[in-house]
Design a protein around this motif. Structure first.
Motif, PDB file in Angstrom:
ATOM      1  N   UNK A 411       0.851  -1.189   0.000  1.00  0.00           N
ATOM      2  CA  UNK A 411       0.000   0.000   0.000  1.00  0.00           C
ATOM      3  C   UNK A 411       0.887   1.240   0.000  1.00  0.00           C
ATOM      4  N   UNK A 412       0.827   2.008  -1.091  1.00  0.00           N
ATOM      5  CA  UNK A 412       1.722   3.155  -1.268  1.00  0.00           C
ATOM      6  C   UNK A 412       1.102   4.479  -0.839  1.00  0.00           C
ATOM      7  N   UNK A 427     -19.026  -0.563   2.238  1.00  0.00           N
ATOM      8  CA  UNK A 427     -20.044  -1.506   1.756  1.00  0.00           C
ATOM      9  C   UNK A 427     -19.917  -2.925   2.288  1.00  0.00           C
ATOM     10  N   UNK A 428     -18.788  -3.266   2.911  1.00  0.00           N
ATOM     11  CA  UNK A 428     -18.625  -4.624   3.451  1.00  0.00           C
ATOM     12  C   UNK A 428     -19.243  -4.680   4.836  1.00  0.00           C
ATOM     13  N   UNK A 429     -20.484  -5.142   4.908  1.00  0.00           N
ATOM     14  CA  UNK A 429     -21.265  -5.039   6.139  1.00  0.00           C
ATOM     15  C   UNK A 429     -20.799  -5.949   7.260  1.00  0.00           C
ATOM     16  N   UNK A 430     -20.124  -7.062   6.925  1.00  0.00           N
ATOM     17  CA  UNK A 430     -19.691  -7.994   7.976  1.00  0.00           C
ATOM     18  C   UNK A 430     -18.162  -8.067   8.051  1.00  0.00           C
ATOM     19  N   UNK A 431     -17.492  -7.071   7.500  1.00  0.00           N
ATOM     20  CA  UNK A 431     -16.029  -7.058   7.484  1.00  0.00           C
ATOM     21  C   UNK A 431     -15.475  -7.004   8.904  1.00  0.00           C
ATOM     22  N   UNK A 432     -14.515  -7.875   9.183  1.00  0.00           N
ATOM     23  CA  UNK A 432     -13.882  -7.899  10.497  1.00  0.00           C
ATOM     24  C   UNK A 432     -12.510  -7.238  10.492  1.00  0.00           C
ATOM     25  N   UNK A 433     -11.771  -7.396   9.356  1.00  0.00           N
ATOM     26  CA  UNK A 433     -10.416  -6.833   9.309  1.00  0.00           C
ATOM     27  C   UNK A 433     -10.096  -6.295   7.930  1.00  0.00           C
ATOM     28  N   UNK A 434      -9.510  -5.098   7.914  1.00  0.00           N
ATOM     29  CA  UNK A 434      -8.839  -4.586   6.734  1.00  0.00           C
ATOM     30  C   UNK A 434      -7.359  -4.535   7.086  1.00  0.00           C
ATOM     31  N   UNK A 435      -6.571  -5.402   6.444  1.00  0.00           N
ATOM     32  CA  UNK A 435      -5.143  -5.526   6.756  1.00  0.00           C
ATOM     33  C   UNK A 435      -4.352  -4.775   5.699  1.00  0.00           C
ATOM     34  N   UNK A 436      -3.539  -3.829   6.134  1.00  0.00           N
ATOM     35  CA  UNK A 436      -2.776  -2.978   5.230  1.00  0.00           C
ATOM     36  C   UNK A 436      -1.275  -3.221   5.448  1.00  0.00           C
ATOM     37  N   UNK A 437      -0.550  -3.444   4.361  1.00  0.00           N
ATOM     38  CA  UNK A 437       0.912  -3.547   4.399  1.00  0.00           C
ATOM     39  C   UNK A 437       1.466  -2.282   3.732  1.00  0.00           C
ATOM     40  N   UNK A 438       1.665  -1.205   4.490  1.00  0.00           N
ATOM     41  CA  UNK A 438       2.055   0.059   3.857  1.00  0.00           C
ATOM     42  C   UNK A 438       3.539   0.105   3.509  1.00  0.00           C
ATOM     43  N   UNK A 439       3.846   0.755   2.394  1.00  0.00           N
ATOM     44  CA  UNK A 439       5.233   1.053   2.051  1.00  0.00           C
ATOM     45  C   UNK A 439       5.602   2.458   2.506  1.00  0.00           C
ATOM     46  N   UNK A 441       5.091   5.442   5.809  1.00  0.00           N
ATOM     47  CA  UNK A 441       5.057   5.428   7.269  1.00  0.00           C
ATOM     48  C   UNK A 441       3.625   5.240   7.772  1.00  0.00           C
ATOM     49  N   UNK A 442       3.497   4.442   8.822  1.00  0.00           N
ATOM     50  CA  UNK A 442       2.184   4.252   9.430  1.00  0.00           C
ATOM     51  C   UNK A 442       1.647   5.548  10.043  1.00  0.00           C
ATOM     52  N   UNK A 443       2.543   6.493  10.252  1.00  0.00           N
ATOM     53  CA  UNK A 443       2.154   7.789  10.818  1.00  0.00           C
ATOM     54  C   UNK A 443       1.857   8.825   9.731  1.00  0.00           C
ATOM     55  N   UNK A 444       1.893   8.418   8.463  1.00  0.00           N
ATOM     56  CA  UNK A 444       1.638   9.355   7.371  1.00  0.00           C
ATOM     57  C   UNK A 444       0.183   9.805   7.380  1.00  0.00           C
ATOM     58  N   UNK A 445      -0.080  10.909   6.699  1.00  0.00           N
ATOM     59  CA  UNK A 445      -1.419  11.472   6.663  1.00  0.00           C
ATOM     60  C   UNK A 445      -2.415  10.524   6.007  1.00  0.00           C
ATOM     61  N   UNK A 446      -1.969   9.826   4.953  1.00  0.00           N
ATOM     62  CA  UNK A 446      -2.896   8.940   4.251  1.00  0.00           C
ATOM     63  C   UNK A 446      -3.295   7.761   5.130  1.00  0.00           C
ATOM     64  N   UNK A 447      -2.386   7.257   5.956  1.00  0.00           N
ATOM     65  CA  UNK A 447      -2.729   6.168   6.875  1.00  0.00           C
ATOM     66  C   UNK A 447      -3.674   6.652   7.968  1.00  0.00           C
ATOM     67  N   UNK A 464      -2.440  -2.172  10.496  1.00  0.00           N
ATOM     68  CA  UNK A 464      -1.251  -1.914   9.677  1.00  0.00           C
ATOM     69  C   UNK A 464      -0.175  -2.909  10.071  1.00  0.00           C
ATOM     70  N   UNK A 465       0.325  -3.655   9.112  1.00  0.00           N
ATOM     71  CA  UNK A 465       1.308  -4.700   9.384  1.00  0.00           C
ATOM     72  C   UNK A 465       2.692  -4.234   8.969  1.00  0.00           C
TER      73      UNK A 465
END
Length: 465
Positions: A411-412, A427-439, A441-447, A464-465
């Motif tokens: 994830x860029x 729209x994912x009504x029963x979603x439990x996890x959205x797992x992101x592998x960012x390239x 910083x996890x502290x960036x504005x987009x994250x 964020x992994x």
């Protein structure tokens, strides 16, 4: 150094030597059968080297059940082309003598595994003599990686094809010469067959080999070459795992699978002329990685049926991987997708260009989907550097009822990536996890912005992994 320290130093060294001797004695006190079993996991040269440790160890290596010969370990520089011819000739003889010596000095009859990696040019007579010896010792696993550059046909001992004890056969060549398979083949115990860089002179050779393996469980065919072949036919009622990678066959060649108990399929290849995959009712997992060239993209009439057959063949799987070229082929030539009625896990490779148009249809026909993985959302190489993602007019039922995990790798932090994540979170009504592998910083504005997006599921977590 003070006198006390001088006296302590030799005492410490003496203590270390005693501890080392105790450890060695502890190993030597093990039963000979156990030591022999341990030595069987070492390359044969290293196992043989233990004979100098003590009188007890002198003959222990002779009872090992696994033989592992690699000219890299026996000679100093077997693959160095700058080595003089005389040196290479001497080291070749050294390796040949070493193999014969080990085979002659072993004091047990049966053999579990015989592995030979011999990249130096070699006479087929030596290899055949070693293989014949292993077969006469009722070897169960035979693993050959050999340089066969001297001939056009590889002739292995006839006993290889009628072995009653062979469970695993792995054959890897340095050139794709034809394998000489006799008319009489009977491998009733063979469960694993791996063929790498092997040639087949006609379409019957492989079929004859496979049909003689009545308990074959695992078949791998990689970088192999077929000559004078219009059909590659793989028929086996026992086969459970099949890997086909980089098969050198004519583009018009058809690939026929009659494998009713196949559970795992890997097909990484150029698009071919047809896929008769009608009997894959047990298939659970499939990985399809096509490679398209510009010439292939122009042959609409030729490949349209082939793509439809390929997709239909894997439509019953539970887990599916598709690379970008596979998605492009389906988007261009498959008129309508079949229902993926069992699919619960879908992983997509680097999606580019028109491939994005397929995603809504994939989601719409995968009603039971629970896990969706994006391998790479990079826009590098795409026209205008944009994700061609257009949300469907109607939310797919899998998002409303079943989709629980979404994973986005590499994830860029691009705006289009955020747009895609926003749609799924909403729209994912029963979603439990959205797992992101960012390239980024996890502290960036987009994250941080991603964490603030509205979610259709109250229990959804963004990790964020």
């Amino acid at each position: 150094m003070d006198p006390i320290s001088k006296r302590q130093k030799p005492l410490e060294e003496s203590k270390k030597m005693e501890e080392s001797e105790e450890e060695e004695d502890r190993l030597s006190r093990l039963p000979s059968s156990i030591i022999g079993h341990i030595l069987s996991f070492l390359p044969t040269k290293q196992a043989m080297a233990t004979s100098v440790l003590s009188t007890k160890w002198k003959h222990l290596w002779k009872s090992i059940s696994n033989l592992d010969f690699d000219d890299w370990f026996v000679t100093k520089h077997p693959h160095n082309i700058s080595t003089t011819r005389s040196v290479r000739s001497f080291e070749k003889k050294l390796f040949i003598d070493f193999v014969y010596q080990v085979l002659l000095l072993r004091n047990v009859w049966d053999m579990n595994k015989f592995r030979l990696k011999y990249i130096n040019k070699s006479s087929a007579s030596h290899i055949n003599a070693w293989v014949a010896t292993a077969l006469s010792r009722k070897v169960r696993e035979l693993d050959l990686f050999i340089n066969n550059a001297d001939g056009n046909i590889l002739r292995l001992p006839g006993d290889l094809f009628i072995s009653t004890t062979l469970v695993l056969l792995s054959l890897r060549l340095t050139t794709r010469v034809s394998l000489n398979v006799p008319n009489l083949v009977s491998l009733n115990s063979l469960k694993i067959l791996h063929l790498h860089s092997v040639g087949f002179s006609d379409e019957d050779t492989l079929h004859r080999l496979i049909s003689s393996c009545h308990v074959l469980d695992d078949l791998s065919i990689q970088d192999c070459l077929w000559r004078n072949t219009g059909v590659v036919n793989i028929s086996s009622s026992s086969l459970k795992s099949l890997i086909m990678k980089t098969m050198f066959i004519d583009d018009k060649c058809k690939i026929v699978l009659n494998t009713p108990n196949l559970q795992h399929l890997v097909y990484h290849n150029l698009l071919k002329g047809g896929y008769l995959w009608d009997n894959l009712n047990s298939l659970v997992k499939a990985s399809i990685r096509l490679t398209l060239y510009s010439t292939a993209k122009a042959r609409d009439r030729v490949v349209k049926l082939a793509v439809s057959q390929l997709v239909e063949g894997v439509s019953g799987v539970q887990r599916l991987y598709l690379n970008g070229d596979s998605m492009e082929a389906v988007q261009l030539w498959c008129c309508s997708l079949p229902e993926f009625h069992n699919l619960t896990y879908l992983e997509l490779g680097h999606i580019k260009g028109v491939s994005w148009k397929l995603l809504p249809d994939l989601l719409g026909t995968s009603r039971q989907l629970q896990t969706l993985v994006f391998e790479d959302l990079s826009t590098v190489g795409d026209e205008n550097h944009q994700l061609h993602w257009y949300p469907p007019e109607k939310v797919p039922s899998c998002l409303l009822l079943h989709l629980k995990v979404i994973e986005i790798r590499k994830f860029r932090g691009e705006r289009d990536e955020l747009k895609l994540a926003k749609y799924f979170l909403k729209n994912a009504n029963v979603l439990k996890k959205l797992i992101i592998h960012p390239t980024v910083s996890k502290e960036s504005e987009v994250c941080k912005e991603l964490l603030m997006l509205p979610r259709g599921s109250k229990t959804c977590q963004v990790d964020f992994i």
